[in-house]
Design an enzyme around this catalytic site. Structure first.
Site, PDB file in Angstrom:
ATOM      1  N   LYS A 127       1.198   3.654  -6.314  1.00  0.00           N
ATOM      2  CA  LYS A 127      -0.122   3.786  -5.578  1.00  0.00           C
ATOM      3  C   LYS A 127      -1.200   3.032  -6.703  1.00  0.00           C
ATOM      4  CE  LYS A 127      -2.031   5.805  -2.049  1.00  0.00           C
ATOM      5  NZ  LYS A 127      -1.381   6.098  -0.779  1.00  0.00           N
ATOM      6  N   ASP A 167      -5.682   2.281   1.721  1.00  0.00           N
ATOM      7  CA  ASP A 167      -5.714   3.863   1.852  1.00  0.00           C
ATOM      8  C   ASP A 167      -7.095   4.052   2.104  1.00  0.00           C
ATOM      9  OD1 ASP A 167      -4.023   6.337   0.967  1.00  0.00           O
ATOM     10  OD2 ASP A 167      -6.013   6.570   0.023  1.00  0.00           O
TER      11      ASP A 167
HETATM   12  N1  GLU Z   1      -1.856   4.877   1.957  1.00  0.00           N
HETATM   13  C1  GLU Z   1      -0.914   5.035   3.208  1.00  0.00           C
HETATM   14  C2  GLU Z   1       0.067   6.051   2.584  1.00  0.00           C
HETATM   15  O1  GLU Z   1      -0.655   7.124   1.768  1.00  0.00           O
HETATM   16  C3  GLU Z   1      -0.023   3.868   3.407  1.00  0.00           C
HETATM   17  C4  GLU Z   1       0.702   3.048   2.236  1.00  0.00           C
HETATM   18  C5  GLU Z   1       1.447   2.023   2.653  1.00  0.00           C
HETATM   19  O2  GLU Z   1       1.290   1.488   3.813  1.00  0.00           O
HETATM   20  O3  GLU Z   1       1.983   1.303   1.722  1.00  0.00           O
HETATM   21  O4  GLU Z   1       1.162   6.525   2.891  1.00  0.00           O
END
Ligand code: GLU
Length: 447
Positions: A127, A167
């Site tokens: 992340k 996100d």
């Molecule tokens: N931010 C999204 C999550 O919390 C998607 C992450 C992504 O698609 O890599 O899963």
């Protein structure tokens, strides 16, 4: 309850990551589920496997300098936590929000490891993000920020290394600016380095809708275990961003009625059902607030400034805004109002006390790492399409998403049964995710 063998591991996490409360909370929740696993399969406690899972493989913190519209230099902090790559390249979104600090990114990265494992797709967990506040910034400022952010981040990415996405505060516009910068710097059209791209430049159909749609599929399947469905149900969805919007859309398609949504200033109550075209126009096009929705809704809607959306009586609640937005007090209100099911569209929106109260009251509770996995699962489908230079239809992609969500639901339910807690999707998700990651890590030896 924390198993006594896991106590020193948690104590170590607290000691080594001081002040990172959300990260402590996310680790604690998973460790609470693992006691049962190591009692049954002691080998998972060997070779410091659990300690290694709690420690990110790599953490990157960097300066992001950029010039605002007045010609002033601004400085933000950028982060990428590459948490675990046992199952595939690090994968997870980027969050731009003024509250972002290392603890936010670490909790999200940790959750992502188990979520991604649950999808069954070949993706590790990571992340990133920044304390940049996009609110009130011009398009030019957002572009310059994204370019500067990517200038540093680019050296840590790659389709086989680390693949970010969006996100909170990062949507297709921001992904576009970052992809453009990455492409320019690397001199490579490496589509698979970012997901959440636009359809014209390597994106996947259904990616925009995926988190919300997936969350609704998951809750529909939970309801099915009690012979229920969304049809005719009253639903409240917190937030008004990407996850909330497509949750509202899918609930309506399945015959439910969403009567309230919210943002950080308050909530809007619309007993006739949220008018999605109007909400999309305000949020996606004008980047406005839900207060504007109430002002413009001809059929009449009430805006409650500073109000708590969980006070609205409903059959189903879908917290889809942000972490710890639903507290013990809110859970008590929802239980008193006879809520049937709660599905976490956001990451860790319910506090540990709220989760406990829902489980004790026998409310169907879908934890975020299972319920909201549709977004990242569809990102993995985007990577598949990029790798094969292909582009699938909406129907084919949505069918894959629905199949993945049903699979996650059934796997969580099966593992909860196996560990003697039928219907406990928190336990099921944590254990099922853990086992997949742990198996790969054991195979690799001490790395
Ligand atoms: N931010 C999204 C999550 O919390 C998607 C992450 C992504 O698609 O890599 O899963």
């Amino acid at each position: 309850m924390l198993d006594e063998k896991l106590e020193p591991i948690f104590a170590d996490v607290l000691r080594r990551n001081p002040g990172e409360e959300e990260f402590h909370q996310a680790v604690r929740e998973v460790l609470d589920s693992l006691g049962a696993v190591i009692a049954k399969h002691p080998h998972y406690a060997e070779d410091a496997l659990i300690e290694r899972i709690c420690e990110p493989e790599r953490q990157i913190i960097f300066r992001v300098p950029w010039v605002d519209d007045r010609g002033h230099v601004q400085i933000n902090r950028g982060f990428r936590v590459q948490f675990n790559s046992a199952l595939g390249p690090f994968k997870g979104g980027l969050r731009f929000h003024p509250t972002v600090y290392l603890g936010t990114v670490k909790f999200l990265g940790f959750e992502q490891v188990f979520k991604n494992a649950l999808t069954g797709m070949p993706i590790g967990g990571g992340k990133g993000g920044s304390d940049f506040d996009p609110k009130g910034r011009s398009t030019g400022e957002v572009m310059r920020f994204c370019q500067s952010f990517m200038t540093e981040l680019s050296r840590h990415l790659g389709e086989y290394t680390d693949v970010p996405a969006g996100d909170i505060g990062v949507g297709q516009r921001e992904i576009g600016y970052m992809f453009g910068q990455y492409k320019r710097m690397s001199n490579r059209y490496e589509s698979g380095v970012l997901t959440g791209k636009g359809l014209a430049w390597g994106g996947s159909r259904v990616r925009t809708e995926a988190t919300g749609y997936g969350a609704v599929y998951f809750v529909e399947r939970m309801l099915g275990t009690r012979g229920q469905s969304f049809d005719g149900k009253k639903v409240i969805v917190s937030g008004a961003g990407n996850v909330a919007i497509y949750t509202i859309e899918k609930v309506a398609e399945l015959g439910g009625k969403v009567v309230a949504c919210s943002d950080s200033n308050g909530y809007v109550l619309d007993e006739a059902g949220i008018d999605l075209d109007l909400l999309k126009e305000i949020k996606e096009k004008r980047r406005g607030r839900v207060e504007d929705y109430a002002k413009q809704r001809r059929a009449g809607a009430t805006y409650v400034p500073g109000g708590c959306i969980w006070d609205v009586p409903a059959d189903i609640a879908m917290p889809s805004a942000t972490q710890n937005e639903l507290t013990g007090r809110d859970a008590r209100t929802l239980v008193k109002n006879k809520v049937l099911a709660v599905g976490e569209g956001a990451n860790m929106p319910c506090t540990p006390e709220a989760v406990r109260l829902f489980l004790e009251a026998g409310v169907l509770f879908g934890p975020g790492k299972a319920t909201n996995a549709g977004g990242v699962a569809t990102s993995a489908l985007e990577m598949q399409q990029n790798a094969s230079r292909d582009s699938w239809t909406f129907e084919a992609t949505e069918e894959r998403l629905a199949g993945i969500m049903n699979g996650i639901h059934d796997r969580c339910a099966e593992v909860a049964d196996e560990y003697g807690s039928p219907g406990n999707y928190v336990l099921g998700a944590n254990i099922a995710g853990f086992i997949r990651v742990a198996e790969a890590m054991r195979a690799f030896g001490v790395v």
